[in-house]
Design a protein around this motif. Sequence first.
Motif, PDB file in Angstrom:
ATOM      1  N   LEU A  64     -97.009 -25.794  32.661  1.00 28.42           N
ATOM      2  CA  LEU A  64     -96.981 -27.148  32.122  1.00 28.42           C
ATOM      3  C   LEU A  64     -97.516 -27.122  30.696  1.00 28.42           C
ATOM      4  O   LEU A  64     -98.605 -26.612  30.452  1.00 28.42           O
ATOM      5  CB  LEU A  64     -97.839 -28.090  32.984  1.00 28.42           C
ATOM      6  CG  LEU A  64     -97.484 -29.578  32.987  1.00 28.42           C
ATOM      7  CD1 LEU A  64     -96.058 -29.801  33.464  1.00 28.42           C
ATOM      8  CD2 LEU A  64     -98.456 -30.371  33.845  1.00 28.42           C
ATOM      9  N   GLU A  98     -96.500 -32.810  28.181  1.00 30.69           N
ATOM     10  CA  GLU A  98     -95.523 -33.062  29.240  1.00 30.69           C
ATOM     11  C   GLU A  98     -96.089 -34.061  30.238  1.00 30.69           C
ATOM     12  O   GLU A  98     -97.278 -34.067  30.534  1.00 30.69           O
ATOM     13  CB  GLU A  98     -95.163 -31.766  29.966  1.00 30.69           C
ATOM     14  CG  GLU A  98     -94.304 -30.812  29.154  1.00 30.69           C
ATOM     15  CD  GLU A  98     -93.808 -29.645  29.998  1.00 30.69           C
ATOM     16  OE1 GLU A  98     -93.142 -29.881  31.022  1.00 30.69           O
ATOM     17  OE2 GLU A  98     -94.106 -28.495  29.621  1.00 30.69           O
ATOM     18  N   VAL A 148     -96.982 -35.626  33.722  1.00 31.57           N
ATOM     19  CA  VAL A 148     -97.336 -35.111  35.043  1.00 31.57           C
ATOM     20  C   VAL A 148     -96.690 -36.023  36.088  1.00 31.57           C
ATOM     21  O   VAL A 148     -97.206 -37.084  36.411  1.00 31.57           O
ATOM     22  CB  VAL A 148     -98.866 -35.046  35.237  1.00 31.57           C
ATOM     23  CG1 VAL A 148     -99.193 -34.479  36.610  1.00 31.57           C
ATOM     24  CG2 VAL A 148     -99.507 -34.198  34.145  1.00 31.57           C
ATOM     25  N   GLU A 175     -94.584 -31.957  39.143  1.00 36.04           N
ATOM     26  CA  GLU A 175     -95.630 -31.300  38.367  1.00 36.04           C
ATOM     27  C   GLU A 175     -96.957 -31.279  39.127  1.00 36.04           C
ATOM     28  O   GLU A 175     -97.717 -30.304  39.033  1.00 36.04           O
ATOM     29  CB  GLU A 175     -95.799 -32.001  37.017  1.00 36.04           C
ATOM     30  CG  GLU A 175     -94.656 -31.791  36.040  1.00 36.04           C
ATOM     31  CD  GLU A 175     -93.420 -32.611  36.364  1.00 36.04           C
ATOM     32  OE1 GLU A 175     -92.373 -32.339  35.774  1.00 36.04           O
ATOM     33  OE2 GLU A 175     -93.502 -33.528  37.213  1.00 36.04           O
TER      34      GLU A 175
END
Length: 353
Positions: free
Chosen positions: A61, A65, A67, A71
């Motif tokens: 990750l 980015e 979550v 993820e």
Amino acid sequence: PPGADAVVKVEDTQPAAAAAAAEGQAAAAQQQRRVAILKGVPAGKDIRQVGSDIQAGAVVLEAGERVGVAEVGILATVGAAMLPVHRRPRLAVLSTGDEVVAPETQTLSPGQIRDCNRSMLLAAAAGAGAEVTDLGIARDVDGHLEGCLDKALAAGVDVLVTSGAVSMGDRDLLKPLLERKGQVHFGRVLMKPGKPLTFATLQVEGSSRKLLVFGLPGNPVSSFVCFNLVVVPALRKMSGWAQPQLRRVQVTTSSTLKLDPERPEYHRVVLAYGRMPSSCGAAAGQLGWYACSTGNQISSRLLSARSANALLELPRAEGVVAAGSTVSALLIDDLGFMPQAEGDVPATDGFVA
């Protein structure tokens, strides 16, 4: 087990009952259970090599980015039970106007309107990931409005979103107040709807932090459009998004759209994907994205925002955009909620669900 180099699925085996029956009951109990393998497999079949999911040292990750659901699972897989994230922005919403009354008001007196903006903006801010605070309704009195502004500063919010009091009337007191207490960066924008849109910053006393103030117009549609265009990207940026801007796509118009010769316009539409209707002109019958107008676009008609998932970007010009034209659109809602297109969208040849 040692020496094994493939895995056979349970459904490709069956118990070797005949062999067990041939032996005595006591002997069968002492032996391991036997199965008959019904299907041969090559070496390596259904074996997951160490590191085939995530290699050692791989980045799972990147910073910036989002979550999401998958993820969270990936982080759990690598044992990252705790990690630093951007906190949710804190946002307060304030309505203004002596004519504005609470939504639960049953009987309206002459000149009164129910406060739809505050409910709508609180929901929009929560949907954009903010922690929201409701500051109620400020009356058209300078002292009361300033008190509400001070309350926002004291509440420790990052963003204040107001509706109304930013136009040219003698009761539009917010812009002069913001000029006295902070810095107004802009107070009029060449766009439709949303011309009076105002943005200012106020220094938070005893801190290096500044309060962002978005003064949205009082007309409900103008508030709706301006929130999506300027507040949502700001909240995304504060939440750590690497690319906070609204996503732009190209779509086909399904009706003729009148242009405004004075201002570029954000026209509310519902996007759908499927075989384009006959109203799309030469593109009719083709598979693709097309836009259906939500009807009358006057800024007081909130029904024009109902189910809207995009804003068409129409240029400032005389004339019309013909049905079947390709135009750009900004996405303002999850396309997973778009209406089901008439007729089925075909699956890939050979695919059977």
